[in-house]
Design a protein around this motif. Structure first.
Motif, PDB file in Angstrom:
ATOM      1  N   ILE A  50      22.099  -1.993  46.008  1.00  0.00           N
ATOM      2  CA  ILE A  50      23.116  -1.448  47.079  1.00  0.00           C
ATOM      3  C   ILE A  50      24.365  -1.221  47.050  1.00  0.00           C
ATOM      4  CG2 ILE A  50      23.399  -1.467  49.736  1.00  0.00           C
ATOM      5  CD1 ILE A  50      20.563  -2.536  50.013  1.00  0.00           C
ATOM      6  N   ALA A  51      24.924  -2.470  46.507  1.00  0.00           N
ATOM      7  CA  ALA A  51      26.621  -2.332  46.357  1.00  0.00           C
ATOM      8  C   ALA A  51      26.745  -1.645  44.998  1.00  0.00           C
ATOM      9  CB  ALA A  51      26.897  -3.980  46.196  1.00  0.00           C
ATOM     10  N   ASP A  52      25.950  -1.418  44.101  1.00  0.00           N
ATOM     11  CA  ASP A  52      26.308  -0.815  43.149  1.00  0.00           C
ATOM     12  C   ASP A  52      26.262   1.004  43.297  1.00  0.00           C
ATOM     13  OD1 ASP A  52      26.928  -0.222  40.279  1.00  0.00           O
ATOM     14  OD2 ASP A  52      24.817   0.275  39.901  1.00  0.00           O
ATOM     15  N   ASP A  53      25.046   1.243  43.863  1.00  0.00           N
ATOM     16  CA  ASP A  53      24.896   2.756  44.339  1.00  0.00           C
ATOM     17  C   ASP A  53      23.813   2.865  45.492  1.00  0.00           C
ATOM     18  OD1 ASP A  53      24.573   5.347  44.295  1.00  0.00           O
ATOM     19  OD2 ASP A  53      24.300   5.620  42.234  1.00  0.00           O
ATOM     20  N   TYR A  54      24.099   3.031  46.535  1.00  0.00           N
ATOM     21  CA  TYR A  54      23.382   3.010  47.704  1.00  0.00           C
ATOM     22  C   TYR A  54      22.494   4.345  47.744  1.00  0.00           C
ATOM     23  CZ  TYR A  54      26.295   6.201  50.314  1.00  0.00           C
ATOM     24  OH  TYR A  54      27.128   7.694  50.761  1.00  0.00           O
ATOM     25  N   MET A  55      23.066   5.242  47.295  1.00  0.00           N
ATOM     26  CA  MET A  55      22.116   6.595  47.154  1.00  0.00           C
ATOM     27  C   MET A  55      21.241   6.598  46.506  1.00  0.00           C
ATOM     28  SD  MET A  55      23.201   8.754  49.446  1.00  0.00           S
ATOM     29  CE  MET A  55      22.592  10.159  49.021  1.00  0.00           C
ATOM     30  N   ALA A  56      21.319   5.360  45.241  1.00  0.00           N
ATOM     31  CA  ALA A  56      20.279   5.719  44.270  1.00  0.00           C
ATOM     32  C   ALA A  56      19.281   4.437  44.720  1.00  0.00           C
ATOM     33  CB  ALA A  56      20.872   5.040  42.847  1.00  0.00           C
ATOM     34  N   SER A  57      19.798   3.293  45.615  1.00  0.00           N
ATOM     35  CA  SER A  57      18.907   2.387  46.205  1.00  0.00           C
ATOM     36  C   SER A  57      18.014   2.921  46.920  1.00  0.00           C
ATOM     37  CB  SER A  57      19.771   1.521  46.679  1.00  0.00           C
ATOM     38  OG  SER A  57      20.606   0.954  45.506  1.00  0.00           O
ATOM     39  N   TRP A  58      18.611   3.991  47.876  1.00  0.00           N
ATOM     40  CA  TRP A  58      17.819   4.601  49.064  1.00  0.00           C
ATOM     41  C   TRP A  58      16.466   5.497  48.558  1.00  0.00           C
ATOM     42  CZ3 TRP A  58      18.102   9.847  50.772  1.00  0.00           C
ATOM     43  CH2 TRP A  58      17.338   9.796  52.235  1.00  0.00           C
ATOM     44  N   VAL A  64      18.484   0.511  52.740  1.00  0.00           N
ATOM     45  CA  VAL A  64      19.828   0.540  52.630  1.00  0.00           C
ATOM     46  C   VAL A  64      20.501  -0.261  53.857  1.00  0.00           C
ATOM     47  CG1 VAL A  64      22.220   1.521  52.422  1.00  0.00           C
ATOM     48  CG2 VAL A  64      20.402   2.271  51.123  1.00  0.00           C
ATOM     49  N   GLU A  65      20.043   0.357  55.055  1.00  0.00           N
ATOM     50  CA  GLU A  65      20.620  -0.302  56.502  1.00  0.00           C
ATOM     51  C   GLU A  65      20.103  -1.679  56.601  1.00  0.00           C
ATOM     52  OE1 GLU A  65      18.351   2.321  56.024  1.00  0.00           O
ATOM     53  OE2 GLU A  65      19.651   4.080  56.514  1.00  0.00           O
ATOM     54  N   ARG A  66      19.152  -2.209  56.177  1.00  0.00           N
ATOM     55  CA  ARG A  66      18.757  -3.793  56.531  1.00  0.00           C
ATOM     56  C   ARG A  66      19.508  -4.532  55.183  1.00  0.00           C
ATOM     57  NH1 ARG A  66      12.556  -4.666  56.339  1.00  0.00           N
ATOM     58  NH2 ARG A  66      12.645  -3.780  58.111  1.00  0.00           N
ATOM     59  N   GLY A  67      19.853  -3.891  54.043  1.00  0.00           N
ATOM     60  CA  GLY A  67      20.787  -4.851  53.146  1.00  0.00           C
ATOM     61  C   GLY A  67      22.075  -4.680  53.583  1.00  0.00           C
ATOM     62  N   VAL A  68      22.503  -3.742  54.328  1.00  0.00           N
ATOM     63  CA  VAL A  68      24.092  -3.637  54.746  1.00  0.00           C
ATOM     64  C   VAL A  68      24.019  -4.507  56.112  1.00  0.00           C
ATOM     65  CG1 VAL A  68      25.714  -2.514  56.149  1.00  0.00           C
ATOM     66  CG2 VAL A  68      24.462  -1.212  53.906  1.00  0.00           C
ATOM     67  N   GLY A  69      23.031  -4.578  56.643  1.00  0.00           N
ATOM     68  CA  GLY A  69      22.833  -5.591  57.963  1.00  0.00           C
ATOM     69  C   GLY A  69      22.815  -7.050  57.396  1.00  0.00           C
TER      70      GLY A  69
END
Length: 173
Positions: A50-58, A64-69
């Motif tokens: 997610i930190a590297d590329d949130y769009m690719a992770s999504w 991504v929302e859970r990871g950011v939280g």
């Protein structure tokens, strides 16, 4: 409220060591080891993705929302631990806000995505701050530490905005 750490001095040979500083160092090392191990787990790899590329992770199904939280929760735990230990060492007053400038400078100087960079930048900033204050304080009458930290932050942003160990990604839109 006290942490329960004795204020009695601890002598190792002829060297005086503060017990609360030893507790702080132990907690720091414990956090460091815990995070190094955590980022090797499945959840840690997801957070790194997610930190590297949130769009690719999504796009591959990582929440991504859970990871950011989770990353905010982990940052809060570390901030709480650091705040409690610092409050026990230094006390809590308005000068505590000056640590924000030092913390930001260490993060930017080391690189926002590098743990090793943050450790090395902390050492560099501590040395530059103390040596610079030794030279400048007699000339200006004292109080130059915060100015040195601010100057390091400004120079880092101007000369090397991604820090010493941060990734330098160029994106063209």
């Amino acid at each position: 409220m006290e942490l329960g750490v004795s204020y009695e001095p601890l002598f190792v040979g002829d060297i005086f060591v503060s017990r609360i500083h030893l507790v702080g160092a132990a907690v720091t090392i414990a956090f460091f080891v815990a995070f190094m191990l955590f980022f090797r787990t499945r959840t840690g790899v997801k957070l790194r993705a997610i930190a590297d590329d949130y769009m690719a992770s999504w796009s591959v199904g990582i929440s991504v929302e859970r990871g950011v939280g989770l990353s905010w929760a982990l940052a809060s735990v570390v901030a709480l631990g650091a705040g409690v230990i610092w409050g026990e060492i230094q006390g809590v007053d308005q000068s505590l806000s000056l640590l924000l400038l030092k913390g930001l400078t260490v993060a930017v100087l080391g690189g926002l995505d590098s743990i090793l960079g943050a450790v090395i930048a902390g050492l560099i900033l501590g040395i530059v701050e103390n040596v610079g204050a030794d030279f400048l304080d007699p000339l200006v009458g004292g109080g130059s530490r915060e100015l040195i930290v601010a100057a390091v932050l400004i120079l880092t942003v101007m000369i090397r905005p991604h820090g010493l160990f941060g990734r330098h990604d160029i994106e063209r839109v």
